[in-house]
Design a protein around this motif. Structure first.
Motif, PDB file in Angstrom:
ATOM      1  N   MET A 119      12.871   4.299  -0.539  1.00 26.23           N
ATOM      2  CA  MET A 119      11.493   3.938  -0.164  1.00 26.23           C
ATOM      3  C   MET A 119      10.509   4.731  -1.004  1.00 26.23           C
ATOM      4  O   MET A 119       9.488   4.201  -1.469  1.00 26.23           O
ATOM      5  CB  MET A 119      11.289   4.195   1.330  1.00 26.23           C
ATOM      6  CG  MET A 119      10.011   3.634   1.908  1.00 26.23           C
ATOM      7  SD  MET A 119       9.792   1.866   1.611  1.00 26.23           S
ATOM      8  CE  MET A 119      10.822   1.159   2.877  1.00 26.23           C
ATOM      9  N   LEU A 120      10.836   6.005  -1.249  1.00 26.54           N
ATOM     10  CA  LEU A 120       9.965   6.832  -2.106  1.00 26.54           C
ATOM     11  C   LEU A 120       9.980   6.290  -3.538  1.00 26.54           C
ATOM     12  O   LEU A 120       8.951   6.261  -4.216  1.00 26.54           O
ATOM     13  CB  LEU A 120      10.420   8.299  -2.074  1.00 26.54           C
ATOM     14  CG  LEU A 120      10.156   9.026  -0.749  1.00 26.54           C
ATOM     15  CD1 LEU A 120      10.804  10.408  -0.755  1.00 26.54           C
ATOM     16  CD2 LEU A 120       8.659   9.150  -0.464  1.00 26.54           C
ATOM     17  N   ALA A 121      11.170   5.814  -3.966  1.00 29.25           N
ATOM     18  CA  ALA A 121      11.276   5.241  -5.318  1.00 29.25           C
ATOM     19  C   ALA A 121      10.417   3.989  -5.451  1.00 29.25           C
ATOM     20  O   ALA A 121      10.001   3.613  -6.554  1.00 29.25           O
ATOM     21  CB  ALA A 121      12.741   4.920  -5.639  1.00 29.25           C
ATOM     22  N   ALA A 122      10.134   3.355  -4.295  1.00 33.08           N
ATOM     23  CA  ALA A 122       9.314   2.142  -4.309  1.00 33.08           C
ATOM     24  C   ALA A 122       7.890   2.428  -4.782  1.00 33.08           C
ATOM     25  O   ALA A 122       7.167   1.496  -5.145  1.00 33.08           O
ATOM     26  CB  ALA A 122       9.309   1.501  -2.927  1.00 33.08           C
ATOM     27  N   LEU A 123       7.480   3.705  -4.773  1.00 31.62           N
ATOM     28  CA  LEU A 123       6.164   4.067  -5.319  1.00 31.62           C
ATOM     29  C   LEU A 123       6.096   3.673  -6.793  1.00 31.62           C
ATOM     30  O   LEU A 123       5.048   3.275  -7.307  1.00 31.62           O
ATOM     31  CB  LEU A 123       5.918   5.568  -5.171  1.00 31.62           C
ATOM     32  CG  LEU A 123       5.628   6.075  -3.748  1.00 31.62           C
ATOM     33  CD1 LEU A 123       5.655   7.591  -3.709  1.00 31.62           C
ATOM     34  CD2 LEU A 123       4.291   5.539  -3.238  1.00 31.62           C
ATOM     35  N   ALA A 124       7.266   3.811  -7.498  1.00 35.67           N
ATOM     36  CA  ALA A 124       7.322   3.459  -8.919  1.00 35.67           C
ATOM     37  C   ALA A 124       7.797   2.014  -9.097  1.00 35.67           C
ATOM     38  O   ALA A 124       7.221   1.247  -9.869  1.00 35.67           O
ATOM     39  CB  ALA A 124       8.261   4.424  -9.651  1.00 35.67           C
ATOM     40  N   VAL A 125       8.869   1.666  -8.393  1.00 33.80           N
ATOM     41  CA  VAL A 125       9.442   0.316  -8.524  1.00 33.80           C
ATOM     42  C   VAL A 125       9.377  -0.356  -7.149  1.00 33.80           C
ATOM     43  O   VAL A 125      10.253  -0.126  -6.305  1.00 33.80           O
ATOM     44  CB  VAL A 125      10.925   0.383  -8.977  1.00 33.80           C
ATOM     45  CG1 VAL A 125      11.428  -1.004  -9.365  1.00 33.80           C
ATOM     46  CG2 VAL A 125      11.104   1.381 -10.097  1.00 33.80           C
ATOM     47  N   PRO A 126       8.370  -1.186  -6.830  1.00 32.25           N
ATOM     48  CA  PRO A 126       8.171  -1.711  -5.478  1.00 32.25           C
ATOM     49  C   PRO A 126       9.411  -2.373  -4.867  1.00 32.25           C
ATOM     50  O   PRO A 126       9.674  -2.227  -3.678  1.00 32.25           O
ATOM     51  CB  PRO A 126       7.051  -2.730  -5.662  1.00 32.25           C
ATOM     52  CG  PRO A 126       6.304  -2.252  -6.850  1.00 32.25           C
ATOM     53  CD  PRO A 126       7.307  -1.609  -7.749  1.00 32.25           C
TER      54      PRO A 126
ATOM     55  N   PRO B 248       0.822  -1.210   0.000  1.00 33.84           N
ATOM     56  CA  PRO B 248       0.000   0.000   0.000  1.00 33.84           C
ATOM     57  C   PRO B 248       0.866   1.276   0.000  1.00 33.84           C
ATOM     58  O   PRO B 248       1.938   1.286   0.627  1.00 33.84           O
ATOM     59  CB  PRO B 248      -0.796  -0.112   1.297  1.00 33.84           C
ATOM     60  CG  PRO B 248       0.007  -1.007   2.172  1.00 33.84           C
ATOM     61  CD  PRO B 248       0.917  -1.822   1.317  1.00 33.84           C
ATOM     62  N   THR B 249       0.404   2.285  -0.705  1.00 35.55           N
ATOM     63  CA  THR B 249       1.121   3.560  -0.772  1.00 35.55           C
ATOM     64  C   THR B 249       1.362   4.114   0.631  1.00 35.55           C
ATOM     65  O   THR B 249       2.415   4.669   0.917  1.00 35.55           O
ATOM     66  CB  THR B 249       0.291   4.591  -1.574  1.00 35.55           C
ATOM     67  OG1 THR B 249      -0.213   3.927  -2.714  1.00 35.55           O
ATOM     68  CG2 THR B 249       1.129   5.774  -1.979  1.00 35.55           C
ATOM     69  N   PHE B 250       0.365   3.915   1.490  1.00 38.37           N
ATOM     70  CA  PHE B 250       0.462   4.433   2.853  1.00 38.37           C
ATOM     71  C   PHE B 250       1.727   3.943   3.556  1.00 38.37           C
ATOM     72  O   PHE B 250       2.397   4.697   4.262  1.00 38.37           O
ATOM     73  CB  PHE B 250      -0.781   4.012   3.644  1.00 38.37           C
ATOM     74  CG  PHE B 250      -0.631   4.226   5.127  1.00 38.37           C
ATOM     75  CD1 PHE B 250      -0.706   5.511   5.657  1.00 38.37           C
ATOM     76  CD2 PHE B 250      -0.392   3.157   5.978  1.00 38.37           C
ATOM     77  CE1 PHE B 250      -0.553   5.718   7.021  1.00 38.37           C
ATOM     78  CE2 PHE B 250      -0.220   3.363   7.335  1.00 38.37           C
ATOM     79  CZ  PHE B 250      -0.314   4.646   7.863  1.00 38.37           C
ATOM     80  N   LEU B 251       2.067   2.670   3.327  1.00 40.97           N
ATOM     81  CA  LEU B 251       3.213   2.067   4.009  1.00 40.97           C
ATOM     82  C   LEU B 251       4.528   2.742   3.592  1.00 40.97           C
ATOM     83  O   LEU B 251       5.464   2.827   4.386  1.00 40.97           O
ATOM     84  CB  LEU B 251       3.258   0.561   3.724  1.00 40.97           C
ATOM     85  CG  LEU B 251       4.119  -0.293   4.652  1.00 40.97           C
ATOM     86  CD1 LEU B 251       3.828  -0.011   6.114  1.00 40.97           C
ATOM     87  CD2 LEU B 251       3.894  -1.770   4.353  1.00 40.97           C
ATOM     88  N   VAL B 252       4.590   3.208   2.335  1.00 40.34           N
ATOM     89  CA  VAL B 252       5.784   3.935   1.881  1.00 40.34           C
ATOM     90  C   VAL B 252       5.986   5.174   2.750  1.00 40.34           C
ATOM     91  O   VAL B 252       7.072   5.399   3.310  1.00 40.34           O
ATOM     92  CB  VAL B 252       5.641   4.345   0.395  1.00 40.34           C
ATOM     93  CG1 VAL B 252       6.749   5.324   0.005  1.00 40.34           C
ATOM     94  CG2 VAL B 252       5.679   3.112  -0.494  1.00 40.34           C
ATOM     95  N   TYR B 253       4.909   5.965   2.884  1.00 41.98           N
ATOM     96  CA  TYR B 253       5.041   7.205   3.664  1.00 41.98           C
ATOM     97  C   TYR B 253       5.256   6.904   5.139  1.00 41.98           C
ATOM     98  O   TYR B 253       6.002   7.593   5.834  1.00 41.98           O
ATOM     99  CB  TYR B 253       3.799   8.079   3.459  1.00 41.98           C
ATOM    100  CG  TYR B 253       3.650   8.500   2.018  1.00 41.98           C
ATOM    101  CD1 TYR B 253       4.668   9.236   1.383  1.00 41.98           C
ATOM    102  CD2 TYR B 253       2.530   8.160   1.276  1.00 41.98           C
ATOM    103  CE1 TYR B 253       4.555   9.602   0.053  1.00 41.98           C
ATOM    104  CE2 TYR B 253       2.405   8.527  -0.050  1.00 41.98           C
ATOM    105  CZ  TYR B 253       3.425   9.245  -0.662  1.00 41.98           C
ATOM    106  OH  TYR B 253       3.317   9.601  -1.967  1.00 41.98           O
TER     107      TYR B 253
END
Lengths: 265, 309
Positions: free
Chosen positions: B264-271, B174-179
């Motif tokens: 971790m922010l890059a994981a939004l594009a590349v998990p 989930p996107t939330f987990l990135v933040y």
């Protein structure tokens, strides 16, 4: 039980006189000798006969150099350091097993070698470096105040003393009850201004140190100690002999006091 | 202080495990049962595995590991004993929570109460690890109000990035987990910077004169050591990392954590970038824990020649 007992009325400990200690290491070696066969024995050595011998010792004698203001030369203070059998020893309360404990009857701090797990936390909690880990037995070792001597009825009463006190040739180590204000050691502490090591730590050490006495100025006493010529017949005879025996260019200085310490060539 | 590798491994691995366990409990409270059985079981096994590896590692530095059970007895006075008790006790609700939450044995009503107990006990365990160090008056750099917060912050930050890495692999990221994990990494950076600022500002006001009590006579210096070869006290308590190396390593910790945030922010594009982020965060956690030991000066060093402590 590593919770501390209520304040013990009896506080057995040592009073160490930094004025008379000559740094001979007799206390350290006799401690090693007694305790390698007594309670929690042996005090292991590693590579005892090689170039780098190490080992567990419960008493270490440091040497410090003190530069006093106004004195030309430093003074040396020999400084024996061992467990101070503190009234509030954190080495005891941090112990997770109950192996480290303070005796309610006389305040002696001991380690039970049968239950110590060798986690070393107690040695971290001690500000005085009193505890040394025994690698070969996997347990912590420390001064026992010779608990196996001081109550030992197989000994003559005069031998019921810690080995270090018994061995000291200058009487710089005293053993007794510091909880009793009228005991010999307590009177000695009061008379000589005995002090605690690192009172800031709040451990309330029982052992006390007696400060070195004030020193006379060595540069003056040396000149005063030398005899002055008084003009007697003997003096004149020696002056004449000195003149005859001295090399010619030195004769003018024959009666002067030489403080340089150099030998005349 | 001598940095014992088993203690560094123990505190970082079990810290990350307890952090992950706390966050899984939070997931249980907010989302109920795990999305899939495999995800639920895998993440629980990783959390409890890290904790167990850590606890086993902690017994490696003992002189008598077979007596370790005795350490559970003195919880009245010893934080080390409390840590041991809490660590063992936490297994009970944690295992039950794992069984229920993963869906191995569904019981939706029990998820929340078990999650709360598990999370609270996990955090208390990490806190008591920190307290072991924070209560030692002999080591100024540890006897510091930030010490416990550093242990908690790194446990949660490393736990969060591990959770992010697991979900990125399972494809339910989930996107939330990135933040959320970025936020915990930033908290760890801030808390560690405050800790360093605090220990650097603390005055080293004890001298060799104070330790020996001879300072009133004049300037005290070391004349002769009591022994010719370093003893246990010097080897254990006298270890010190050079100041210039410490400064470099501090920068390395912060750089690794900042890079972990960016990855971790890059994981939004590349998990899968979350896995790299986790590796960096764990690396930073180990280095800062090594420094925690290596930078700490023990007061006993004053007797052995240190000018101030």
């Amino acid at each position: 039980m590593t919770s501390l007992p209520p304040p013990t009325p009896k506080k057995l400990g040592l009073v160490i006189d930094l004025d008379t200690c000559v740094g001979c290491q007799a206390c350290a070696t006799s401690c090693k000798e007694w305790n390698t066969q007594g309670y929690s024995a042996p005090l292991t050595d590693t590579n005892p006969y090689s170039a780098d011998p190490t080992g567990v010792w419960l008493n270490r004698v440091h040497g410090y150099e003190v530069k006093e203001p106004g004195q030309e030369h430093s003074r040396i203070v020999n400084f024996p350091r061992s467990c101070l059998h503190c009234e509030e020893p954190a080495c005891v309360t941090v112990c997770p097993t109950g192996a480290s404990y303070k005796r309610a009857e006389d305040g002696i701090v001991l380690v039970n070698p049968e239950t110590c797990i060798g986690c070393k936390l107690c040695s971290w909690a001690c500000p005085y470096g009193a505890r040394e880990y025994d690698q070969s037995h996997g347990v912590m070792k420390k001064c026992t105040l010779c608990v196996d001597r001081i109550y030992n009825e197989n000994f003559e009463p005069e031998d019921r003393l810690p080995a270090c006190v018994k061995a000291c040739p200058t009487g710089a180590r005293h053993f007794g009850d510091l909880g009793d204000a009228t005991s010999e050691v307590s009177l000695l502490v009061a008379e000589r201004g005995g002090y605690d090591l690192l009172p800031q730590m709040g451990y309330k050490p029982v052992n006390k140190y007696l400060p070195p006495r004030a020193r006379r100025d060595a540069t003056n006493t040396r000149a005063e100690a030398l005899p002055k010529p008084d003009g007697s017949a003997f003096d004149r005879l020696f002056q004449w002999a000195d003149k005859v025996l001295s090399p010619k260019n030195a004769s003018a200085r024959a009666n002067e006091i030489d403080n340089s310490g150099k030998l005349e060539g | 202080m001598h940095p014992a590798y088993s203690v560094i491994l123990f505190t970082t691995a079990s810290g990350a495990g307890y952090g992950l366990l706390t966050l899984l409990a939070l997931v249980g409270i907010s989302h109920g049962e795990a999305s899939t059985l495999v995800f639920g079981l895998t993440s629980m096994v990783i959390a409890l595995g890290l904790i167990t590896i850590g606890l086993l590692a902690s017994t490696f530095h003992l002189g008598h590991p077979e007596r370790a059970w005795r350490a559970l007895s003195q919880w009245r006075s010893s934080w080390l004993s409390r840590e041991g008790v809490l660590a063992i006790v936490t297994y009970v609700p944690a295992l039950l929570f794992g069984v229920v939450w993963s869906g191995l044995h569904p019981a939706p009503d029990l998820i929340k109460p078990l999650a709360v107990v598990t999370g609270v006990l996990a955090l208390l365990t990490v806190m008591s690890t920190g307290k072991i160090y924070a209560t030692l008056k002999t080591i100024r750099a540890w006897h510091n109000p930030w010490t416990v917060w550093v242990y908690l912050a790194f446990a949660l930050a490393t736990g969060a990035v591990i959770l992010a890495a697991i979900t990125s692999i399972f494809g339910n990221f989930p996107t939330f987990l990135v933040y959320f994990s970025c936020a915990w990494l930033i908290v760890a950076i801030i808390v560690k910077l405050f800790y360093w600022r605090s220990i650097d500002a603390a005055p080293r006001d004890l001298t060799m004169g104070d330790a020996t009590g001879l300072g009133g006579l004049g300037k005290v210096g070391q004349w002769e050591l009591p022994h010719s070869v370093p003893n246990y006290v010097q080897k254990e308590m006298g270890y010190a990392v050079a100041r210039k190396h410490a400064a470099k390593l501090r920068k390395l910790v912060i750089a690794a954590l900042v890079l972990a945030v960016l990855l971790m922010l890059a994981a939004l594009a590349v998990p899968y970038a979350a896995v790299l982020s986790m590796a960096l965060a764990l690396f930073a956690s180990v280095v800062q824990r090594w420094l925690f030991f290596a930078e700490a000066q023990h007061v006993v060093t004053l007797f052995y020649g240190a000018e101030a402590a």
